[in-house]
Design an enzyme around this catalytic site. Structure first.
Site, PDB file in Angstrom:
ATOM      1  N   GLY A 186      34.516  53.061  36.085  1.00  0.00           N
ATOM      2  CA  GLY A 186      34.060  51.689  36.277  1.00  0.00           C
ATOM      3  C   GLY A 186      32.717  51.649  36.983  1.00  0.00           C
ATOM      4  CB  ALA A 187      29.255  51.443  35.880  1.00  0.00           C
ATOM      5  N   GLY A 188      31.142  49.057  38.049  1.00  0.00           N
ATOM      6  CA  GLY A 188      31.008  47.708  38.610  1.00  0.00           C
ATOM      7  C   GLY A 188      30.548  47.814  40.048  1.00  0.00           C
ATOM      8  CB  VAL A 189      30.829  45.347  42.825  1.00  0.00           C
ATOM      9  CG1 VAL A 189      30.094  45.095  44.109  1.00  0.00           C
ATOM     10  CG2 VAL A 189      30.624  44.210  41.868  1.00  0.00           C
ATOM     11  CB  ILE A 190      34.363  49.085  43.718  1.00  0.00           C
ATOM     12  CG1 ILE A 190      34.843  47.808  44.401  1.00  0.00           C
ATOM     13  CG2 ILE A 190      34.999  50.321  44.368  1.00  0.00           C
ATOM     14  CD1 ILE A 190      36.337  47.599  44.422  1.00  0.00           C
ATOM     15  CB  VAL A 243      38.882  57.818  31.406  1.00  0.00           C
ATOM     16  CG1 VAL A 243      39.802  58.944  31.838  1.00  0.00           C
ATOM     17  CG2 VAL A 243      37.515  57.972  32.041  1.00  0.00           C
ATOM     18  NE  ARG A 277      40.412  43.570  45.134  1.00  0.00           N
ATOM     19  CZ  ARG A 277      41.129  44.393  45.891  1.00  0.00           C
ATOM     20  NH1 ARG A 277      40.958  45.697  45.820  1.00  0.00           N
ATOM     21  NH2 ARG A 277      42.020  43.912  46.736  1.00  0.00           N
ATOM     22  CB  ALA A 325      34.517  38.054  51.675  1.00  0.00           C
ATOM     23  CG  HIS A 449       0.798  39.275  55.271  1.00  0.00           C
ATOM     24  ND1 HIS A 449       1.143  39.820  54.054  1.00  0.00           N
ATOM     25  CD2 HIS A 449      -0.158  40.078  55.813  1.00  0.00           C
ATOM     26  CE1 HIS A 449       0.413  40.904  53.849  1.00  0.00           C
ATOM     27  NE2 HIS A 449      -0.388  41.089  54.895  1.00  0.00           N
TER      28      HIS A 449
HETATM   29  P1  FAD Z   1      42.452  39.132  50.788  1.00  0.00           P
HETATM   30  O1  FAD Z   1      41.314  39.525  51.611  1.00  0.00           O
HETATM   31  O2  FAD Z   1      42.969  40.091  49.783  1.00  0.00           O
HETATM   32  O3  FAD Z   1      43.618  38.736  51.800  1.00  0.00           O
HETATM   33  C1  FAD Z   1      44.899  38.402  51.380  1.00  0.00           C
HETATM   34  C2  FAD Z   1      45.866  38.684  52.496  1.00  0.00           C
HETATM   35  O4  FAD Z   1      47.133  38.152  52.147  1.00  0.00           O
HETATM   36  C3  FAD Z   1      46.092  40.182  52.750  1.00  0.00           C
HETATM   37  O5  FAD Z   1      45.916  40.453  54.112  1.00  0.00           O
HETATM   38  C4  FAD Z   1      47.530  40.430  52.322  1.00  0.00           C
HETATM   39  O6  FAD Z   1      48.186  41.413  53.103  1.00  0.00           O
HETATM   40  C5  FAD Z   1      48.144  39.052  52.568  1.00  0.00           C
HETATM   41  N1  FAD Z   1      49.319  38.774  51.753  1.00  0.00           N
HETATM   42  C6  FAD Z   1      49.487  38.981  50.430  1.00  0.00           C
HETATM   43  N2  FAD Z   1      50.701  38.530  50.034  1.00  0.00           N
HETATM   44  C7  FAD Z   1      51.291  38.029  51.139  1.00  0.00           C
HETATM   45  C8  FAD Z   1      52.553  37.404  51.367  1.00  0.00           C
HETATM   46  N3  FAD Z   1      53.421  37.182  50.387  1.00  0.00           N
HETATM   47  N4  FAD Z   1      52.846  37.012  52.623  1.00  0.00           N
HETATM   48  C9  FAD Z   1      51.967  37.225  53.652  1.00  0.00           C
HETATM   49  N5  FAD Z   1      50.769  37.796  53.483  1.00  0.00           N
HETATM   50  C10 FAD Z   1      50.433  38.172  52.244  1.00  0.00           C
HETATM   51  N6  FAD Z   1      33.422  40.735  48.911  1.00  0.00           N
HETATM   52  C11 FAD Z   1      32.246  40.308  49.394  1.00  0.00           C
HETATM   53  O7  FAD Z   1      31.977  39.108  49.392  1.00  0.00           O
HETATM   54  N7  FAD Z   1      31.323  41.186  49.888  1.00  0.00           N
HETATM   55  C12 FAD Z   1      31.548  42.510  49.922  1.00  0.00           C
HETATM   56  O8  FAD Z   1      30.696  43.279  50.371  1.00  0.00           O
HETATM   57  C13 FAD Z   1      32.777  42.999  49.409  1.00  0.00           C
HETATM   58  N8  FAD Z   1      33.046  44.315  49.422  1.00  0.00           N
HETATM   59  C14 FAD Z   1      34.249  44.756  48.945  1.00  0.00           C
HETATM   60  C15 FAD Z   1      34.481  46.129  48.937  1.00  0.00           C
HETATM   61  C16 FAD Z   1      35.680  46.617  48.445  1.00  0.00           C
HETATM   62  C17 FAD Z   1      35.930  48.104  48.445  1.00  0.00           C
HETATM   63  C18 FAD Z   1      36.677  45.698  47.982  1.00  0.00           C
HETATM   64  C19 FAD Z   1      38.002  46.204  47.482  1.00  0.00           C
HETATM   65  C20 FAD Z   1      36.446  44.339  47.990  1.00  0.00           C
HETATM   66  C21 FAD Z   1      35.223  43.847  48.459  1.00  0.00           C
HETATM   67  N9  FAD Z   1      34.923  42.492  48.456  1.00  0.00           N
HETATM   68  C22 FAD Z   1      33.716  42.057  48.914  1.00  0.00           C
HETATM   69  C23 FAD Z   1      35.886  41.495  47.950  1.00  0.00           C
HETATM   70  C24 FAD Z   1      36.607  40.796  49.131  1.00  0.00           C
HETATM   71  O9  FAD Z   1      37.255  41.778  49.910  1.00  0.00           O
HETATM   72  C25 FAD Z   1      37.608  39.784  48.617  1.00  0.00           C
HETATM   73  O10 FAD Z   1      36.974  38.891  47.725  1.00  0.00           O
HETATM   74  C26 FAD Z   1      38.197  38.978  49.763  1.00  0.00           C
HETATM   75  O11 FAD Z   1      38.846  39.815  50.686  1.00  0.00           O
HETATM   76  C27 FAD Z   1      39.185  37.938  49.240  1.00  0.00           C
HETATM   77  O12 FAD Z   1      39.724  37.231  50.312  1.00  0.00           O
HETATM   78  P2  FAD Z   1      41.172  36.565  50.213  1.00  0.00           P
HETATM   79  O13 FAD Z   1      41.426  35.929  51.536  1.00  0.00           O
HETATM   80  O14 FAD Z   1      41.273  35.749  48.994  1.00  0.00           O
HETATM   81  O15 FAD Z   1      42.183  37.785  49.987  1.00  0.00           O
HETATM   82  P1  NAD Z   2      34.117  45.056  38.632  1.00  0.00           P
HETATM   83  O1  NAD Z   2      34.699  44.014  37.778  1.00  0.00           O
HETATM   84  O2  NAD Z   2      32.891  44.768  39.407  1.00  0.00           O
HETATM   85  O3  NAD Z   2      33.798  46.358  37.768  1.00  0.00           O
HETATM   86  C1  NAD Z   2      34.752  47.027  37.020  1.00  0.00           C
HETATM   87  C2  NAD Z   2      34.054  47.802  35.934  1.00  0.00           C
HETATM   88  O4  NAD Z   2      34.994  48.651  35.321  1.00  0.00           O
HETATM   89  C3  NAD Z   2      33.471  46.912  34.837  1.00  0.00           C
HETATM   90  O5  NAD Z   2      32.124  47.276  34.597  1.00  0.00           O
HETATM   91  C4  NAD Z   2      34.361  47.187  33.644  1.00  0.00           C
HETATM   92  O6  NAD Z   2      33.691  47.077  32.423  1.00  0.00           O
HETATM   93  C5  NAD Z   2      34.792  48.613  33.920  1.00  0.00           C
HETATM   94  N1  NAD Z   2      36.046  48.998  33.276  1.00  0.00           N
HETATM   95  C6  NAD Z   2      37.163  48.261  33.101  1.00  0.00           C
HETATM   96  N2  NAD Z   2      38.125  48.993  32.499  1.00  0.00           N
HETATM   97  C7  NAD Z   2      37.606  50.232  32.302  1.00  0.00           C
HETATM   98  C8  NAD Z   2      38.114  51.437  31.760  1.00  0.00           C
HETATM   99  N3  NAD Z   2      39.341  51.524  31.282  1.00  0.00           N
HETATM  100  N4  NAD Z   2      37.299  52.528  31.726  1.00  0.00           N
HETATM  101  C9  NAD Z   2      36.021  52.471  32.217  1.00  0.00           C
HETATM  102  N5  NAD Z   2      35.499  51.341  32.738  1.00  0.00           N
HETATM  103  C10 NAD Z   2      36.283  50.245  32.794  1.00  0.00           C
HETATM  104  O7  NAD Z   2      35.320  45.522  39.586  1.00  0.00           O
HETATM  105  P2  NAD Z   2      35.351  46.459  40.855  1.00  0.00           P
HETATM  106  O8  NAD Z   2      34.091  47.221  40.972  1.00  0.00           O
HETATM  107  O9  NAD Z   2      36.640  47.160  40.801  1.00  0.00           O
HETATM  108  O10 NAD Z   2      35.389  45.394  42.021  1.00  0.00           O
HETATM  109  C11 NAD Z   2      36.504  44.483  42.118  1.00  0.00           C
HETATM  110  C12 NAD Z   2      36.109  43.189  42.766  1.00  0.00           C
HETATM  111  O11 NAD Z   2      35.804  43.383  44.135  1.00  0.00           O
HETATM  112  C13 NAD Z   2      34.924  42.563  42.087  1.00  0.00           C
HETATM  113  O12 NAD Z   2      35.318  41.333  41.550  1.00  0.00           O
HETATM  114  C14 NAD Z   2      33.924  42.330  43.164  1.00  0.00           C
HETATM  115  O13 NAD Z   2      33.476  41.026  43.173  1.00  0.00           O
HETATM  116  C15 NAD Z   2      34.647  42.629  44.467  1.00  0.00           C
HETATM  117  N6  NAD Z   2      33.733  43.458  45.281  1.00  0.00           N
HETATM  118  C16 NAD Z   2      32.597  42.872  45.748  1.00  0.00           C
HETATM  119  C17 NAD Z   2      31.680  43.623  46.448  1.00  0.00           C
HETATM  120  C18 NAD Z   2      30.430  42.970  46.932  1.00  0.00           C
HETATM  121  O14 NAD Z   2      30.378  41.751  46.949  1.00  0.00           O
HETATM  122  N7  NAD Z   2      29.421  43.711  47.329  1.00  0.00           N
HETATM  123  C19 NAD Z   2      31.907  44.977  46.671  1.00  0.00           C
HETATM  124  C20 NAD Z   2      33.059  45.549  46.149  1.00  0.00           C
HETATM  125  C21 NAD Z   2      33.972  44.767  45.463  1.00  0.00           C
END
Ligand code: FAD
Ligand code: NAD
Length: 472
Positions: A186-190, A243, A277, A325, A449
């Site tokens: 996956g060449a997305g954000v993560i 893959v 996700r 977030a 500047h």
């Molecule tokens: P979450 O943060 O997922 O929180 C949900 C909470 O609900 C969790 O704590 C969970 O334990 C709890 N929960 C679930 N079910 C229950 C239940 N039944 N009862 C009680 N508690 C429960 N976004 C950005 O904007 N900038 C970034 O730089 C960024 N980087 C990221 C990097 C990575 C590696 C990942 C995976 C994500 C990243 N994101 C980023 C995405 C961001 O983390 C999410 O969009 C954000 O956390 C979503 O917030 P939320 O409150 O909807 O859910």
């Molecule tokens: P993503 O949707 O950004 O990227 C996933 C990538 O995987 C896509 O390019 C997709 O085409 C590819 N893909 C899907 N199925 C595949 C397969 N079978 N084989 C090869 N490639 C495949 O998802 P992510 O990178 O997993 O991130 C998940 C979410 O977390 C995103 O929605 C993102 O907004 C959030 N996030 C945000 C940040 C940030 O804001 N900086 C950082 C990390 C994560």
């Protein structure tokens, strides 16, 4: 009723909704089941625990290491062989996470939000069942309910993670040793952010992306610049690569990859699966509670995050829109304000996105591709960082700012940036766009500047062919 508002989920959406509701005078509880290694409740959700914050901590640490080992000689600074201590880097990251998650618990307390430790399940319009870790259940009654349970990584059947050499994003933030050969699916954000971390620390990184287009949410001229830079950074991005299967050989993993009909086997020390996700809605809704999920697991809501049950809201990754977030937090504020009878709206047209690689990638509003699809006539201007005095002085002059504006009204409709401090520069563009600024407005604004932000100013001037520091 026990509470005015009960929020299920203590991530950025949930804890913000809870705090805002309490600030608006309501009696509030926030339910969260996540716990630390001592069995203590952990607030903060994906973002604070395994997402935004730990990934940025490792991005910043690895970038500092890379700068010392690769960029300083250009400035005439020689450091004899830099090295790093991965376990210290990880400890630092864990300390930051701990500080922030306990900070959220303190904030909830300070705002008189009751934190309830357990798993919440909606059983009726006004009732939530809470199960604690021992399976003990109790029921809470609330006038309003906010569902904020977030999202989970998507599982790939062909590459099942095992927590050791095939991991998701959370596992990739915990490696105890830098992998020599690292595959990312996956060449997305993560993929790009974690690929950057481990590549800077010395891994040979190969990314396999199913789609043929790289970063399709951006215009091709910008994504081409980015692809070229990743190549320079030795991050190999394979597009159109599926893959098909994986074989776990204990200390390594062999992937079978289909490159447009040609199948090859490649061996890696570690594999990160980052293919998107999905909403975390399993076991959240009891049968007959009045709500359901759609075919992808999302809870349907209107523009104000209200579900079909008027007193129940759903926010963040659990509902439509980008999984970010800041989007979750704004929706948390909106849900609380709406519950309090106020009229807040979220401007879904202007949700900023940032990928925190180096240089950063940031964008907001519409792309050329979208404007063409929507038959909106536009003009465009761009400015390369190679012509920015400050970027050159910093030795950080890769990339460009691109601005799209309505052909007639000149209103800025989209900004895309690849470059040093793109996230911060984008925010300036976004503030202007919230006030419907034209590219002329940006052009008439004085920028300090020398700053890298001047690239935004010049790109705005270029929209009307008035740039000073490049040819029009
Ligand atoms: P979450 O943060 O997922 O929180 C949900 C909470 O609900 C969790 O704590 C969970 O334990 C709890 N929960 C679930 N079910 C229950 C239940 N039944 N009862 C009680 N508690 C429960 N976004 C950005 O904007 N900038 C970034 O730089 C960024 N980087 C990221 C990097 C990575 C590696 C990942 C995976 C994500 C990243 N994101 C980023 C995405 C961001 O983390 C999410 O969009 C954000 O956390 C979503 O917030 P939320 O409150 O909807 O859910
Ligand atoms: P993503 O949707 O950004 O990227 C996933 C990538 O995987 C896509 O390019 C997709 O085409 C590819 N893909 C899907 N199925 C595949 C397969 N079978 N084989 C090869 N490639 C495949 O998802 P992510 O990178 O997993 O991130 C998940 C979410 O977390 C995103 O929605 C993102 O907004 C959030 N996030 C945000 C940040 C940030 O804001 N900086 C950082 C990390 C994560």
């Amino acid at each position: 009723m026990d509470y005015d508002v009960v929020v299920i989920g203590g991530g950025p959406g949930g804890y913000v909704a809870a705090i805002k509701s309490a600030q608006l005078g309501m009696k509030v509880a926030c339910v969260e089941y996540d716990e630390d290694s001592n069995g203590k409740q952990k607030m903060g959700g994906t973002c604070l625990n395994v997402g935004c914050i730990p990934s940025k901590s490792l991005l910043d640490s690895s970038y500092k290491f890379k700068q010392i080992s690769a960029s300083l000689p250009e400035h005439g600074i020689n450091v004899s062989k830099a090295n790093y201590d991965l376990s210290k880097m990880m400890d630092r990251k864990n300390d930051i996470v701990k500080k922030l998650t306990s900070g959220v618990s303190q904030l909830l307390k300070h705002n008189k939000v009751e934190s309830i430790f357990g798993k919440g399940k909606l059983i009726s319009k006004n009732e939530i069942e809470i199960s604690d870790s021992k399976g003990k259940k109790k029921t809470l009654k609330a006038k309003y309910i906010v569902l904020a349970t977030g999202s989970r990584p998507i599982y790939l059947d062909s590459v099942p993670w095992n927590g050791t050499n095939i991991v998701g994003s959370a596992g990739a933030l915990e490696f105890s040793k830098t992998p020599k050969k690292l595959a990312i699916i996956g060449a997305g954000v993560i993929g790009l952010e974690l690929g950057s971390v481990w590549s800077r620390l010395g891994s040979e990184v190969e990314i396999f992306e199913a789609e043929k287009t790289f970063l399709p949410m951006l215009d091709d001229d910008i994504s081409r610049l980015i692809e070229r830079e990743f190549k320079n950074q030795n991050i190999n991005i394979n597009l159109g690569a599926m893959v098909k299967s994986s074989k776990n050989n204990r200390s390594s993993v062999t992937l079978e990859i289909d490159f447009a009909g040609q199948v090859e086997k490649r061996k890696f020390d570690k594999v990160i699966v980052a293919v998107g996700r999905k909403p975390f809605s399993e076991n959240l809704l009891a049968k007959g509670c009045g709500l359901d999920v759609d075919e992808k697991g999302f809870i349907e809501v209107n523009n104000f995050c209200q579900t079909k049950l008027e007193n129940i809201y759903a926010i963040g990754d659990l509902v439509r829109g980008p999984m970010l977030a800041h989007k979750a937090m704004e929706e948390g504020v909106m849900a609380a304000e709406r519950i309090a009878g106020k009229k807040m709206e979220v401007n879904y047209d202007l949700v900023p996105s940032v990928i925190y690689t180096h240089p950063e990638i940031a964008w907001v509003g519409k792309t050329e591709k979208q404007l063409k699809q929507e038959n909106i006539e536009f003009k465009k201007g761009s400015f390369p960082f190679a012509a920015s005095g400050r970027a050159l002085a910093a030795g950080d002059s890769v990339g460009a700012v691109k601005i799209l504006a309505d052909k007639e009204s000149d209103q800025v409709l989209g900004v895309q940036i690849f470059g040093n401090s793109a996230s911060e520069i984008l925010q300036q563009g976004l503030i202007g766009m919230e006030f419907s600024a034209s590219s002329e407005d940006f052009g008439l604004t004085m920028f300090s500047h020398p700053t890298v932000s001047e690239a935004l100013h010049e790109a705005a001037l270029a929209v009307n062919k008035q740039a000073i520091h490049i040819g029009n």
